[in-house]
Write a protein that holds these residues in place. Structure first.
Motif, PDB file in Angstrom:
ATOM      1  N   HIS A  39      -0.320  -2.681 -14.455  1.00  0.00           N
ATOM      2  CA  HIS A  39      -0.050  -1.184 -14.048  1.00  0.00           C
ATOM      3  C   HIS A  39       0.806  -1.256 -12.805  1.00  0.00           C
ATOM      4  O   HIS A  39       1.883  -0.402 -12.762  1.00  0.00           O
ATOM      5  N   ALA A  40       0.557  -1.828 -11.942  1.00  0.00           N
ATOM      6  CA  ALA A  40       1.309  -2.181 -10.682  1.00  0.00           C
ATOM      7  C   ALA A  40       2.784  -3.018 -10.770  1.00  0.00           C
ATOM      8  O   ALA A  40       3.614  -2.636 -10.313  1.00  0.00           O
ATOM      9  N   MET A  75       2.130   3.441  -9.453  1.00  0.00           N
ATOM     10  CA  MET A  75       0.812   3.221  -8.895  1.00  0.00           C
ATOM     11  C   MET A  75       0.496   3.386  -7.428  1.00  0.00           C
ATOM     12  O   MET A  75      -0.306   3.985  -7.126  1.00  0.00           O
ATOM     13  N   TYR A  79      -1.737   6.865  -6.110  1.00  0.00           N
ATOM     14  CA  TYR A  79      -3.089   6.601  -5.553  1.00  0.00           C
ATOM     15  C   TYR A  79      -2.918   6.403  -3.899  1.00  0.00           C
ATOM     16  O   TYR A  79      -3.055   5.193  -3.618  1.00  0.00           O
ATOM     17  N   SER A  83      -4.403   2.677  -2.548  1.00  0.00           N
ATOM     18  CA  SER A  83      -3.301   1.550  -2.914  1.00  0.00           C
ATOM     19  C   SER A  83      -3.469   0.313  -1.775  1.00  0.00           C
ATOM     20  O   SER A  83      -3.316  -0.596  -2.151  1.00  0.00           O
TER      21      SER A  83
END
Length: 202
Positions: A39-40, A75, A79, A83
């Motif tokens: 996802h990152a 991402m 967050y 993060s």
């Protein structure tokens, strides 16, 4: 919690007398690389890029440029309170992966060693991206530019993206607070005056 589990797994890999114990330290880095890292690294947003641009264009003159940066580091921006923790975890786990990869090679477990080096590389790349906007914003060298226009340009994009991201989720208090903290920065206020034609964020 992840750091504690990782430490226990590494310790067990060297101290427990079990045929598979040596592989226990590889489990957590592998899971993190498979579950969290994509996802990152992929840079996929929860909102279609065209929609992001449309929303940002209501306030930002450089909406398309901001959209590209926001999508790339979605991402990290989505967050803000966690993060940094993901970045710390990925650093610890990629170091663990490289270390265990060396151990496996010394034990002539070449396939396992190569696999851990790949896992370590994935986690290393994740560590560079998962908190990139805030890391860049907090970096004095990027802020100052130091005769590097690209560094200064990324600092500006990082700062503006943190502020602009809250426009995508106006009811999210954490994002709003994060944006407000950055928007009150003197240098960022100058950017908002230049690019944000509805300068409520400042």
């Amino acid at each position: 919690m992840i750091l504690v589990i990782n430490a226990i797994a590494v310790y067990a890999s060297f101290s427990v007398n079990h045929i598979l114990a040596v592989y226990w330290a590889a489990v957590l880095p592998t899971l993190y690389a498979l579950v969290v890292a994509p996802h990152a690294l992929i840079g996929r947003s929860d909102i279609p890029p065209a929609t992001i641009t449309k929303i940002l264009a209501n306030k930002w003159d450089n909406a398309e440029e901001l959209t590209a940066y926001v999508v790339k580091y979605w991402m990290a921006l989505a967050y803000p309170t966690t993060s940094w923790r993901k970045q710390r975890n990925s650093v610890v786990l990629y170091l663990t992966s490289f270390f265990m990869g060396i151990v496996y090679f010394l034990k002539e477990l070449f396939a396992a060693g190569m696999f851990l080096f790949v896992v370590g590389y994935v986690l290393y790349k994740m560590s560079l991206r998962v908190d990139r906007p805030r890391s860049v914003y907090a970096n004095a060298e990027f802020r100052g530019g130091n005769n590097n226009d690209l560094a200064r340009k990324e600092w500006e994009l990082a700062a503006m993206s943190i502020v602009a991201f809250s426009d995508l989720y106006p009811d999210d208090r954490k994002l709003k607070d994060s944006a407000s903290d950055v928007a009150n920065d003197g240098d960022v206020k100058l950017l908002l005056a230049k690019y944000c034609h509805d300068n409520e964020a400042a």
